[in-house]
Design a protein around this motif. Structure first.
Motif, PDB file in Angstrom:
ATOM      1  N   UNK A 120       0.824  -1.206   0.000  1.00 45.65           N
ATOM      2  CA  UNK A 120       0.000   0.000   0.000  1.00 45.65           C
ATOM      3  C   UNK A 120       0.858   1.256   0.000  1.00 45.65           C
ATOM      4  N   UNK A 121       2.105   1.104   0.476  1.00 44.51           N
ATOM      5  CA  UNK A 121       2.996   2.250   0.630  1.00 44.51           C
ATOM      6  C   UNK A 121       4.430   1.811   0.403  1.00 44.51           C
ATOM      7  N   UNK A 122       5.174   2.645  -0.318  1.00 43.73           N
ATOM      8  CA  UNK A 122       6.604   2.424  -0.533  1.00 43.73           C
ATOM      9  C   UNK A 122       7.321   3.640   0.040  1.00 43.73           C
ATOM     10  N   UNK A 123       8.259   3.416   0.948  1.00 43.83           N
ATOM     11  CA  UNK A 123       8.960   4.493   1.639  1.00 43.83           C
ATOM     12  C   UNK A 123      10.418   4.515   1.208  1.00 43.83           C
ATOM     13  N   UNK A 124      10.905   5.712   0.843  1.00 45.88           N
ATOM     14  CA  UNK A 124      12.313   5.908   0.506  1.00 45.88           C
ATOM     15  C   UNK A 124      12.778   7.215   1.127  1.00 45.88           C
ATOM     16  N   UNK A 125      14.083   7.354   1.275  1.00 49.50           N
ATOM     17  CA  UNK A 125      14.662   8.601   1.743  1.00 49.50           C
ATOM     18  C   UNK A 125      14.838   9.563   0.581  1.00 49.50           C
ATOM     19  N   UNK A 126      15.060  10.833   0.885  1.00 47.10           N
ATOM     20  CA  UNK A 126      15.186  11.834  -0.168  1.00 47.10           C
ATOM     21  C   UNK A 126      16.602  11.955  -0.721  1.00 47.10           C
ATOM     22  N   UNK A 127      17.508  11.128  -0.267  1.00 47.33           N
ATOM     23  CA  UNK A 127      18.898  11.193  -0.720  1.00 47.33           C
ATOM     24  C   UNK A 127      18.959  11.127  -2.241  1.00 47.33           C
ATOM     25  N   UNK A 128      19.665  12.071  -2.841  1.00 46.11           N
ATOM     26  CA  UNK A 128      19.806  12.109  -4.291  1.00 46.11           C
ATOM     27  C   UNK A 128      18.898  13.107  -4.960  1.00 46.11           C
ATOM     28  N   UNK A 129      17.819  13.507  -4.290  1.00 40.62           N
ATOM     29  CA  UNK A 129      16.892  14.463  -4.908  1.00 40.62           C
ATOM     30  C   UNK A 129      17.522  15.836  -5.104  1.00 40.62           C
ATOM     31  N   UNK A 130      18.404  16.240  -4.190  1.00 42.16           N
ATOM     32  CA  UNK A 130      18.986  17.580  -4.254  1.00 42.16           C
ATOM     33  C   UNK A 130      20.362  17.622  -4.902  1.00 42.16           C
ATOM     34  N   UNK A 131      20.841  16.497  -5.413  1.00 42.73           N
ATOM     35  CA  UNK A 131      22.169  16.482  -6.014  1.00 42.73           C
ATOM     36  C   UNK A 131      22.083  16.744  -7.517  1.00 42.73           C
ATOM     37  N   UNK A 132      23.168  17.227  -8.074  1.00 38.29           N
ATOM     38  CA  UNK A 132      23.225  17.451  -9.521  1.00 38.29           C
ATOM     39  C   UNK A 132      23.059  16.127 -10.257  1.00 38.29           C
ATOM     40  N   UNK A 133      23.732  15.083  -9.776  1.00 38.83           N
ATOM     41  CA  UNK A 133      23.606  13.769 -10.419  1.00 38.83           C
ATOM     42  C   UNK A 133      22.163  13.283 -10.358  1.00 38.83           C
ATOM     43  N   UNK A 158       8.911   7.289  -7.299  1.00 37.32           N
ATOM     44  CA  UNK A 158       7.635   8.018  -7.260  1.00 37.32           C
ATOM     45  C   UNK A 158       6.941   8.017  -8.615  1.00 37.32           C
ATOM     46  N   UNK A 159       7.697   7.922  -9.683  1.00 32.83           N
ATOM     47  CA  UNK A 159       7.101   7.878 -11.021  1.00 32.83           C
ATOM     48  C   UNK A 159       6.646   6.482 -11.423  1.00 32.83           C
ATOM     49  N   UNK A 160       7.289   5.453 -10.904  1.00 26.65           N
ATOM     50  CA  UNK A 160       7.015   4.092 -11.367  1.00 26.65           C
ATOM     51  C   UNK A 160       6.116   3.264 -10.461  1.00 26.65           C
ATOM     52  N   UNK A 161       6.028   3.607  -9.195  1.00 23.31           N
ATOM     53  CA  UNK A 161       5.268   2.779  -8.248  1.00 23.31           C
ATOM     54  C   UNK A 161       3.767   2.897  -8.483  1.00 23.31           C
ATOM     55  N   UNK A 162       3.075   1.780  -8.274  1.00 20.29           N
ATOM     56  CA  UNK A 162       1.620   1.744  -8.402  1.00 20.29           C
ATOM     57  C   UNK A 162       0.916   1.956  -7.059  1.00 20.29           C
ATOM     58  N   UNK A 163       1.686   2.274  -6.033  1.00 20.18           N
ATOM     59  CA  UNK A 163       1.103   2.501  -4.706  1.00 20.18           C
ATOM     60  C   UNK A 163       1.536   3.876  -4.217  1.00 20.18           C
ATOM     61  N   UNK A 164       1.050   4.256  -3.036  1.00 16.39           N
ATOM     62  CA  UNK A 164       1.486   5.517  -2.432  1.00 16.39           C
ATOM     63  C   UNK A 164       2.990   5.464  -2.190  1.00 16.39           C
ATOM     64  N   UNK A 165       3.636   6.615  -2.313  1.00 19.80           N
ATOM     65  CA  UNK A 165       5.070   6.721  -2.049  1.00 19.80           C
ATOM     66  C   UNK A 165       5.282   7.822  -1.024  1.00 19.80           C
ATOM     67  N   UNK A 166       6.031   7.496   0.024  1.00 19.22           N
ATOM     68  CA  UNK A 166       6.396   8.469   1.040  1.00 19.22           C
ATOM     69  C   UNK A 166       7.893   8.714   0.918  1.00 19.22           C
TER      70      UNK A 166
END
Length: 151
Positions: free
Chosen positions: A110-123, A135-143
């Motif tokens: 029902x939910x997939x949880x990940x950390x935000x690491x990598x979101x703010x990097x240039x890479x 967040x783009x590929x999951x068929x469930x809620x993403x936190x």
């Protein structure tokens, strides 16, 4: 909506353990099953030989799923301390995004949880980060748990 199955990814890093702690608290509060997932890629022959030479009898610690299994055992401690009561460990070969999305689909999470690491990097902005791709590929809620300072 009550969450029944929550998947959280970990790589054994301190920031991933912050995501595990948040997922563990949520699983404990909702009575959900928590699936702790760690993706790993096999070492190439040359890397495995170099590790075996350097580590001797301890070389098993860097081959196969052993590093992932170690990360999962440590993550379990964080999840249980946060309140999770039903915890399963899943180490799977593959890229992190593929493993997390596939596991969530197979287990009907029902939910997939990940950390935000990598979101703010240039890479992360150029190549795509794990949280963004999930967040783009999951068929469930993403936190996406804020696990880094953003600097």
């Amino acid at each position: 909506m009550a969450y029944r199955t929550i998947v959280v990814g970990t790589d054994g890093s301190p920031s991933s353990f912050r995501a595990v702690t948040a997922a563990g608290a949520l699983a404990g509060a909702t009575g959900a099953t928590l699936l702790l997932a760690c993706a790993y890629l096999p070492m190439r022959g040359r890397e495995r030989s170099a590790a075996a030479d350097a580590l001797g009898e301890l070389s098993y610690k860097v081959t196969g799923s052993t590093p992932a299994d170690d990360a999962l055992r440590a993550a379990r401690e964080h999840a249980v301390a946060a309140g999770a009561t039903e915890v399963e460990l899943v180490a799977e070969e593959g890229e992190a995004v593929d493993v997390l999305v596939s596991l969530a689909e197979r287990r009907r999470a029902d939910l997939l949880v990940v950390g935000n690491r990598g979101l703010n990097s240039l890479a992360g902005r150029l190549l795509g980060s794990v949280p963004s791709s999930v967040s783009h590929r999951a068929d469930c809620d993403v936190l996406i748990v804020h696990t880094t300072s953003g600097r």
